[in-house]
Structures are given as structure tokens and as C-alpha cells.
Scaffold this motif. Sequence first.
Motif, short mmCIF file in Angstrom:
data_model
loop_
_atom_site.label_atom_id
_atom_site.label_comp_id
_atom_site.label_asym_id
_atom_site.label_seq_id
_atom_site.Cartn_x
_atom_site.Cartn_y
_atom_site.Cartn_z
N GLY A 21 6.39 27.93 6.58
CA GLY A 21 5.72 27.18 5.52
C GLY A 21 6.11 27.59 4.12
N ALA A 69 -3.28 25.07 -6.42
CA ALA A 69 -3.43 24.10 -7.51
C ALA A 69 -4.87 23.60 -7.55
N TYR A 121 7.07 18.87 7.55
CA TYR A 121 5.67 18.80 7.99
C TYR A 121 5.54 18.60 9.50
N THR A 148 2.72 26.68 2.58
CA THR A 148 1.99 25.50 3.07
C THR A 148 1.73 25.67 4.56
N VAL A 202 0.48 9.25 -0.51
CA VAL A 202 0.98 10.13 0.55
C VAL A 202 2.45 10.44 0.28
N GLY A 214 12.29 11.55 0.78
CA GLY A 214 10.89 11.46 0.35
C GLY A 214 10.31 12.81 -0.01
N VAL A 215 9.40 12.78 -0.99
CA VAL A 215 8.61 13.97 -1.31
C VAL A 215 7.16 13.59 -1.03
N PHE A 216 6.52 14.31 -0.12
CA PHE A 216 5.18 13.94 0.32
C PHE A 216 4.11 14.85 -0.28
N ASP A 217 2.89 14.33 -0.31
CA ASP A 217 1.75 15.10 -0.81
C ASP A 217 1.15 15.85 0.37
N SER A 218 1.35 17.17 0.38
CA SER A 218 0.94 17.96 1.55
C SER A 218 -0.57 17.86 1.79
N GLN A 219 -1.36 17.80 0.71
CA GLN A 219 -2.82 17.73 0.89
C GLN A 219 -3.22 16.45 1.58
N LYS A 220 -2.58 15.34 1.19
CA LYS A 220 -2.93 14.06 1.80
C LYS A 220 -2.48 14.00 3.26
N LEU A 221 -1.54 14.85 3.62
CA LEU A 221 -1.14 14.93 5.03
C LEU A 221 -2.02 15.92 5.79
N GLY A 222 -3.01 16.48 5.10
CA GLY A 222 -3.95 17.39 5.74
C GLY A 222 -3.54 18.84 5.68
N PHE A 223 -2.42 19.14 5.01
CA PHE A 223 -1.94 20.52 4.93
C PHE A 223 -2.60 21.24 3.75
N ARG A 277 7.02 10.43 -3.96
CA ARG A 277 8.23 9.93 -4.60
C ARG A 277 9.28 9.73 -3.53
#
Lengths: 156, 157
Positions: free
Chosen positions: A98, A144, B156, A116, B53, A63-72, B56
Motif C-alpha cells: 500500500g 488528509a 486497488y 493506503t 470515484v 485513471g487516478v482514483f479516489d481511494s476513499q470513495k473506493l472504501g480504502f 482524473r
Amino acid sequence: MKAEREGRLDPLEREILNLIQQDFPLDPRPFRALAEAAGCTENEALARVKALRERGIIRRLGGVFDSQKLGFAGTLVALQAAPEKLAQIAARVSALEGVTHNYQRDHAFNLWFTLTCPTPEELAKTLATIEGWPGVEKLRSLPALRLFKIGVNFQF
Amino acid sequence: MIYMLTDLDKKIIARLQGELPLTLTPYADLARELGMAEEALLARLGEFKAQGVLRRLGAVLYHYRTGYSANGMCAWRVPPDRVEEAGQIMASFPQASHVYQRPVYPDWPYNLFTMLHGRTREELENVAREIAALTGIADYTILYSTREFKKASMRYF
């Protein structure tokens, strides 16, 4: 050498790579779904993906996650290091947890890295710390502001 | 929006930052490892995806080994009122990944970033010229990496 490397991908491997670089099926039998799309058997699809992984063409299937949506909080840093200190600064940067990408580039800003941190405060603190390291002449944080595209879809 | 995560969510994410098991039933195997039902895992992953979240789920490739050995960070100086349009055009190029708008400084005037990929530098620079022609943005610079110090996936949790 490059042609040789590319030449080692057969048509089925190309098809599989084109499919799974975008999306791996969320299905109890994902290789069956992949096989249907690629035109092979389920076992063959699994074997090819395993082989591509073993050859290092696939770095990781995950998986590639969205760091902002995880609060990072994350940023891209352009750093100008005194040339004689560059290697040392780069090593200190790489040692930070990070930091995922850290490159020397052919520019006055000669070190570029992504950073990050769990919170914006920690990010700011880490940047201030790096700025104080000996040999760091300039540091520009380039977070960004807008994302147009992430990831690559190569045609194989 | 920051997504509220349960402890189980964090376990799922931590596990997926690594690799899926390469078996015929990777989700069932993963669910067993995490102590949950496969249906629940698939449902949660579907939600992560729908909410963005999970950007991909798929293969991260080692581009160099696929023949795309030239990689350059191309930075563009785009007038503020043309950022949206230029960004969309750049994003439409299959050879461009990671298209971002970023802040400018007196010593760094480039506000749009694209990572460009090609089989050779010549091919990559032709893509940059094509983008320049299509967008009308002539002020750009390509920064090649001369040394890779670190390349890793983010952990994370």
C-alpha cells in the motif's frame, strides 16, 4: 541539461501535454477529439502521445482514483528513523504493497511515505507494526482532513 | 460516501490503474478486453467521473523530464480560522499540487501541505514567498526529498 530536456518538447507536444494532463477525452475516438483541440490530425496526435510515452515524459495514460470513495483508508506518514537504520527501514516500508510514495527528506522527520489500506483497521494495524520496528523513533500519521487540490496543471 | 462496486467495476478500475491502449480506439479495445460494450464502458467511466470515484483520466507525467526538476513539500502553519481561505489561495497556484489540510502534533505544527514545483529550487522558493505574501502565512518549511525510495501507482484491486 534541464533546458535541453525542455527544449525537446515542440509546440504541438506542449499543447498536447497541456490538454491531456487535465483530461483525456471520454470519446470513442479520443485522439480525434484531442487533435481538434490541439490543431493536428488524429494520427499525428496518437503518434505524439506514443512518442511522449516512449520518451518517459508521460509516465502513464490512465485513471487516478479516489481511494476513499473506493472504501480504502490512506494517510501520509512522517517517520523519524535513527540515521543508521534509515535505509533498512525505508526498504521495509517500500516493500509494503500500500505504499506508493516513499522519500527521504531533509528534516528530523527523515522518511515520508503514503500508505493506503483496504480498511481503516488495517491501516491502524500497519502503522502500529511499523512503529514497533527497530530504529523507528517517531511516527506521525497525517491523514488528509481536507483536500483543496490534487494533481498538477503545468503550463508547457 | 463509499461507492458500491460490482465485480465488473473492479475489473474496469484495475485495468485503468494501468494504461489505456495507445490506439485510435482505446475504449473499444479496452471494452473488448473486459468483455463489455464500448458504450457501456464509456457510460460507466462517465459515471465514475461524475461521482468523483475517478478523479482524473489523463496523462500522469514524469515531471523531472518536462523540466520541472525541483520538487518540494512545503508545509504551512496556518491559524485554524484561516485554513479555508489560505488553502484556496494555495490551490490557485499552478505550481502547487496536492494541497491538503492535515492534523498537527506537538512536534509537527504545520497543518497545510502543498507540493511545490519549479524548474529550479530558486524558482520554487520564490513561489513559496509569493504564497506567503498573498496569504500572510509566514511560518512555513520546505522539505526537499534527498532520495526516492519508491514511486508507484496504487493498485486497488
